[in-house]
Design an enzyme around this catalytic site. Structure first.
Site, PDB file in Angstrom:
ATOM      1  N   SER A  67       0.830  -1.210   0.000  1.00  0.00           N
ATOM      2  CA  SER A  67       0.000   0.000   0.000  1.00  0.00           C
ATOM      3  C   SER A  67       0.862   1.258   0.000  1.00  0.00           C
ATOM      4  CB  SER A  67      -0.910   0.031   1.229  1.00  0.00           C
ATOM      5  OG  SER A  67      -1.779  -1.069   1.256  1.00  0.00           O
TER       6      SER A  67
HETATM    7  N1  SAH Z   1      -1.267  -4.727   4.009  1.00  0.00           N
HETATM    8  C1  SAH Z   1      -0.560  -4.943   2.763  1.00  0.00           C
HETATM    9  C2  SAH Z   1      -1.371  -4.500   1.562  1.00  0.00           C
HETATM   10  C3  SAH Z   1      -1.507  -5.637   0.610  1.00  0.00           C
HETATM   11  S1  SAH Z   1      -2.613  -5.517  -0.710  1.00  0.00           S
HETATM   12  C4  SAH Z   1       0.820  -4.333   2.794  1.00  0.00           C
HETATM   13  O1  SAH Z   1       1.160  -3.629   3.756  1.00  0.00           O
HETATM   14  O2  SAH Z   1       1.600  -4.596   1.886  1.00  0.00           O
HETATM   15  C5  SAH Z   1      -3.951  -6.541  -0.170  1.00  0.00           C
HETATM   16  C6  SAH Z   1      -3.647  -7.971   0.148  1.00  0.00           C
HETATM   17  O3  SAH Z   1      -4.877  -8.571   0.561  1.00  0.00           O
HETATM   18  C7  SAH Z   1      -3.174  -8.814  -1.037  1.00  0.00           C
HETATM   19  O4  SAH Z   1      -1.967  -9.435  -0.713  1.00  0.00           O
HETATM   20  C8  SAH Z   1      -4.292  -9.841  -1.248  1.00  0.00           C
HETATM   21  O5  SAH Z   1      -3.829 -11.111  -1.673  1.00  0.00           O
HETATM   22  C9  SAH Z   1      -4.891  -9.916   0.134  1.00  0.00           C
HETATM   23  N2  SAH Z   1      -6.281 -10.396   0.199  1.00  0.00           N
HETATM   24  C10 SAH Z   1      -7.315 -10.135  -0.631  1.00  0.00           C
HETATM   25  N3  SAH Z   1      -8.440 -10.760  -0.214  1.00  0.00           N
HETATM   26  C11 SAH Z   1      -8.108 -11.425   0.928  1.00  0.00           C
HETATM   27  C12 SAH Z   1      -8.823 -12.285   1.824  1.00  0.00           C
HETATM   28  N4  SAH Z   1     -10.112 -12.590   1.643  1.00  0.00           N
HETATM   29  N5  SAH Z   1      -8.154 -12.794   2.886  1.00  0.00           N
HETATM   30  C13 SAH Z   1      -6.849 -12.522   3.087  1.00  0.00           C
HETATM   31  N6  SAH Z   1      -6.114 -11.732   2.277  1.00  0.00           N
HETATM   32  C14 SAH Z   1      -6.729 -11.193   1.207  1.00  0.00           C
END
Ligand code: SAH
Length: 220
Positions: A67
């Site tokens: 993010s």
């Molecule tokens: N918090 C992260 C942002 C990652 S982007 C950071 O600091 O880098 C969002 C993430 O959510 C992705 O890796 C995606 O695979 C995950 N995601 C999407 N749907 C999800 C679900 N139902 N359960 C767990 N993870 C999920």
């Protein structure tokens, strides 16, 4: 490939990033402190080293992103997390947001549905700095009933609606920060669970996240 050297140049760029976040309205010093301490470039490919401290999202593989720092700071500020509180994060991704929360002294339980990202994080040495951070492979829509209830829940992917199971896993007085679909963007919401088990809703700005998807991938 990743490189794990935190040079004076990186530290300088982090200071500039903190100034940028302040200018954009982030004022919680505990949030800014944590971001100032964590080498964000450790969480991405070394090809991105020169731009790792720009205030923007970057790809981390599997079509996912780390993010934007402003988004991380914004969500963390809204979460109002205190040391030793139990936080559930949905969407570990690079693990950067989880480390920010762990650096602030919370007990962090983070779930990722992509097996490859989960496995990559298991081997990431930087996580061993935080004994208060635990990673799980699973579907965030289910939450983590075994470890509930939580003081705080943070969702870092675009939710189609507010998942009831996550609300159910919150303590009374607990807060959830979650971006919920509104057209092609997401409205940041903060829900506070009152004594009757009802969530009081506050609305904030619009953001753009990768989608929250149901189920989990097997990494094949
Ligand atoms: N918090 C992260 C942002 C990652 S982007 C950071 O600091 O880098 C969002 C993430 O959510 C992705 O890796 C995606 O695979 C995950 N995601 C999407 N749907 C999800 C679900 N139902 N359960 C767990 N993870 C999920």
């Amino acid at each position: 490939m990743r490189k794990f050297e935190d040079t004076y140049r990186h530290k300088g760029l982090r200071k500039q990033l903190i100034d940028t976040l302040r200018r954009k309205g982030i004022s919680d010093e505990r949030v800014l402190d944590a971001i100032g301490k964590i080498p964000r470039h450790f969480f991405m490919d070394s090809a991105l080293d020169k731009i790792a401290y720009e205030d923007r999202a970057f790809p981390i593989g599997e079509g996912q992103t780390i993010s934007q720092p402003y988004t991380v700071a914004y969500q963390t500020q809204l979460l109002e997390v205190k040391p030793f509180e139990k936080v559930l994060e949905i969407g570990t991704g690079s693990g950067y947001q989880a480390c920010v929360l762990a650096e602030m002294g919370a007990w962090v339980y983070t779930i990722e549905r992509q097996k490859k990202l989960f496995d990559q994080n298991k081997q990431f040495f930087y996580f061993s700095k935080y004994p208060n951070l635990k990673c799980f492979y699973g579907d965030g829509f289910e939450g983590l009933p075994t470890y509930a209830p939580f003081d705080r829940v943070i969702v870092t992917a675009a939710a189609p609606t507010i998942p009831q199971k996550l609300l159910d896993q919150m303590k009374t007085g607990g807060k959830m920060v979650i971006p919920v679909d509104e057209g092609s963007l997401q409205r940041m919401l903060r829900l506070t669970r009152n004594a009757d088990g009802i969530a009081e809703e506050e609305k904030f700005e619009l953001f753009s996240f990768v989608p929250m998807l149901g189920g989990k991938t097997n990494g094949m």
